[in-house]
Design a protein around this motif. Sequence first.
Motif, short mmCIF file in Angstrom:
data_model
loop_
_atom_site.label_atom_id
_atom_site.label_comp_id
_atom_site.label_asym_id
_atom_site.label_seq_id
_atom_site.Cartn_x
_atom_site.Cartn_y
_atom_site.Cartn_z
N VAL A 132 3.24 42.66 -25.91
CA VAL A 132 3.73 43.68 -24.98
C VAL A 132 4.77 43.08 -24.04
CG1 VAL A 132 3.08 45.21 -23.07
CG2 VAL A 132 1.62 45.05 -25.11
N ALA A 133 4.53 41.85 -23.58
CA ALA A 133 5.48 41.18 -22.69
C ALA A 133 6.82 40.98 -23.39
CB ALA A 133 4.90 39.84 -22.24
N VAL A 134 6.78 40.51 -24.64
CA VAL A 134 8.02 40.31 -25.39
C VAL A 134 8.74 41.64 -25.61
CG1 VAL A 134 9.00 39.53 -27.59
CG2 VAL A 134 7.14 38.24 -26.54
N GLY A 135 7.97 42.69 -25.92
CA GLY A 135 8.57 44.01 -26.10
C GLY A 135 9.26 44.51 -24.84
N ALA A 136 8.64 44.28 -23.70
CA ALA A 136 9.26 44.69 -22.44
C ALA A 136 10.57 43.93 -22.20
CB ALA A 136 8.29 44.43 -21.28
N ALA A 137 10.59 42.64 -22.53
CA ALA A 137 11.81 41.84 -22.37
C ALA A 137 12.92 42.35 -23.28
CB ALA A 137 11.51 40.37 -22.65
N VAL A 138 12.57 42.73 -24.51
CA VAL A 138 13.56 43.28 -25.45
C VAL A 138 14.15 44.57 -24.90
CG1 VAL A 138 13.87 44.28 -27.74
CG2 VAL A 138 12.57 42.16 -27.47
N LEU A 139 13.31 45.44 -24.35
CA LEU A 139 13.80 46.69 -23.77
C LEU A 139 14.71 46.44 -22.58
CD1 LEU A 139 10.58 48.90 -24.00
CD2 LEU A 139 12.65 49.07 -25.40
N ILE A 140 14.39 45.42 -21.78
CA ILE A 140 15.25 45.06 -20.64
C ILE A 140 16.64 44.69 -21.15
CG2 ILE A 140 15.66 43.30 -18.87
CD1 ILE A 140 12.61 43.30 -18.38
N LEU A 141 16.70 43.88 -22.21
CA LEU A 141 18.00 43.50 -22.77
C LEU A 141 18.73 44.74 -23.28
CD1 LEU A 141 20.06 41.38 -23.59
CD2 LEU A 141 18.80 41.08 -25.73
N GLY A 142 18.01 45.65 -23.93
CA GLY A 142 18.65 46.88 -24.41
C GLY A 142 19.29 47.66 -23.27
N LEU A 143 18.59 47.78 -22.14
CA LEU A 143 19.15 48.48 -20.98
C LEU A 143 20.36 47.75 -20.43
CD1 LEU A 143 15.92 49.54 -19.04
CD2 LEU A 143 17.36 50.96 -20.49
N ALA A 144 20.27 46.42 -20.35
CA ALA A 144 21.38 45.64 -19.79
C ALA A 144 22.64 45.74 -20.65
CB ALA A 144 20.96 44.18 -19.65
N LEU A 145 22.46 45.82 -21.96
CA LEU A 145 23.61 45.86 -22.87
C LEU A 145 24.24 47.24 -22.95
CD1 LEU A 145 22.29 43.70 -25.86
CD2 LEU A 145 24.00 43.04 -24.15
N THR A 146 23.47 48.28 -22.70
CA THR A 146 23.97 49.64 -22.88
C THR A 146 24.34 50.33 -21.58
OG1 THR A 146 21.69 50.50 -22.87
CG2 THR A 146 22.68 49.97 -25.01
N THR A 147 24.17 49.66 -20.46
CA THR A 147 24.46 50.27 -19.16
C THR A 147 25.79 49.74 -18.63
OG1 THR A 147 22.12 50.43 -18.65
CG2 THR A 147 23.64 50.65 -16.80
N GLY A 148 26.67 50.65 -18.29
CA GLY A 148 27.98 50.25 -17.76
C GLY A 148 27.92 49.98 -16.28
N ALA A 149 27.09 49.01 -15.88
CA ALA A 149 26.98 48.67 -14.45
C ALA A 149 28.24 47.96 -14.00
CB ALA A 149 25.77 47.78 -14.22
N THR A 150 28.68 48.27 -12.81
CA THR A 150 29.87 47.64 -12.26
C THR A 150 29.48 46.61 -11.22
OG1 THR A 150 31.91 47.99 -11.02
CG2 THR A 150 30.10 49.49 -10.57
N ASP A 151 30.32 45.63 -11.05
CA ASP A 151 30.06 44.54 -10.11
C ASP A 151 30.52 44.88 -8.71
OD1 ASP A 151 30.98 41.06 -9.85
OD2 ASP A 151 29.03 41.98 -9.65
N ARG A 152 31.28 45.97 -8.57
CA ARG A 152 31.86 46.31 -7.27
C ARG A 152 31.49 47.74 -6.90
NH1 ARG A 152 32.75 42.82 -4.04
NH2 ARG A 152 34.12 44.27 -2.97
N PRO A 153 31.28 48.01 -5.62
CA PRO A 153 30.99 49.37 -5.19
C PRO A 153 32.23 50.23 -5.16
CG PRO A 153 31.15 47.93 -3.30
CD PRO A 153 31.30 47.06 -4.51
N ALA A 154 32.02 51.53 -5.23
CA ALA A 154 33.13 52.44 -4.99
C ALA A 154 33.58 52.29 -3.55
CB ALA A 154 32.68 53.88 -5.26
N GLY A 155 34.87 52.43 -3.30
CA GLY A 155 35.39 52.18 -1.95
C GLY A 155 34.75 53.03 -0.89
N ALA A 156 34.36 54.26 -1.26
CA ALA A 156 33.78 55.16 -0.25
C ALA A 156 32.38 54.78 0.13
CB ALA A 156 33.78 56.58 -0.78
#
Length: 447
Positions: free
Chosen positions: A410-434
Amino acid sequence: MTAATAAFRRVLALGGPLLPVVSFLGRLPTAMCQFGSLLLVAETSGSLATAGLVGGALAAGQTAGGPLLGRLADRHGQRPVVLAACWFDALAVTALVLAALARTGALPLALIALLAGAGVPQIGPLARTRLVALARRARADDRLVHTALSFEGTLDEVSFVLGPALVGLSATVAHPAVALALAALLLVVCGSAFALHPTAAVLRPTASVPTGEALRPTGEALRPTGAGAGPDPDRPRGRRPAARPARARMPRAVHVMRASMALQGALFGACQSGITALTADLHRPAQAGLVYAAMGVMSAVAGLSPALVPARIGLPVRWRAAAVALIALSVPLLFVRSLGALYLAVVVLGAAFAPHLITLFGLTERLVPPGRLAESMAFLTSAVVGGQALSLAASGRLTEAHGPSAAFAVAVGAAVLILGLALTTGATDRPAGALRPAAGAPAGSAR
């Protein structure tokens, strides 16, 4: 290492030396109450099922109450919210102790535990919010802000190692009730000190926006709508003005990070189940707490490492790297068969925990509107608690049926899902100016 030391000194200088002391001692009860309530109810009721019910109710209350308290702190300021929560939670914890000692039934105990969980004052998330606001007010760069989050993450990890250790010591020397009584005392004294610390004033409540002022598009002046202001020619007849500004929406990536944090909690819970089961199979059940503590110590040490990462490596890259590390370092647990190998595997795995947690706090800080930062930080913490509670329940049953390896799977499965979220999410390193105040603007001005 000299540069990192200088950065941590700058972080300590932001709020003064007393702030981290009272915030650390004020958050210790959170780490003490979960384990302490389990031991107390198990001893007084003689039922592990009742103890599990009470522990689950405590976790459920904290999961639901955390974001609400964070939202209240954003709207009304940390000082009144933390003061009220500390005293309420101290009373609830005291009531839980008295009810357990009086051999009260399972349902009343669970209801009291639910209230105690909901009243947890969220000092850890609010300390992060306060330190970030201090750094922004001092015109700090993003590197110093991330160092501040690393420092707070380390305090959290240390508290979750020391808290259960204090509970175990109290149970061995005296009684589990002593540990919970100490937790209530820390809530009243150190929680109140955190609330009353002068740095609480750095965060201006979002509720300070005058009631009755309607939001206008950028570039238009605010038009007063209170008594005596006269009719507003731009407002259609019969339509009432907005009573308060609309709450800013969260970017989609923030919700994904909350899911990633819940999966981190699931990984914690699965590891706890697997460690408990394996040490029992090895006829060394007393080692379970020490093994889990060793993992926490390594995580606390690793919490200082993000300050050493070059600034050119952005937070989205760090998120993915931490997820890869979680997978690579959790897989060996599937093949552990001895106590020595278990210690080695969990200590190494602990090095990946804090970097993932701290990176998610850093990304969230950059993406959420300033007026919802405390709520967002509390939501992340609650996600860990909720994920861990659900995972403990599920992986515990799997362990009974299929052995420790099932929990570690279960622990390994949770780690795999974390990687899936990290790879498929377009997170930005900078905030919007507003979403950030201009340089030199007081904290909270960009509401």
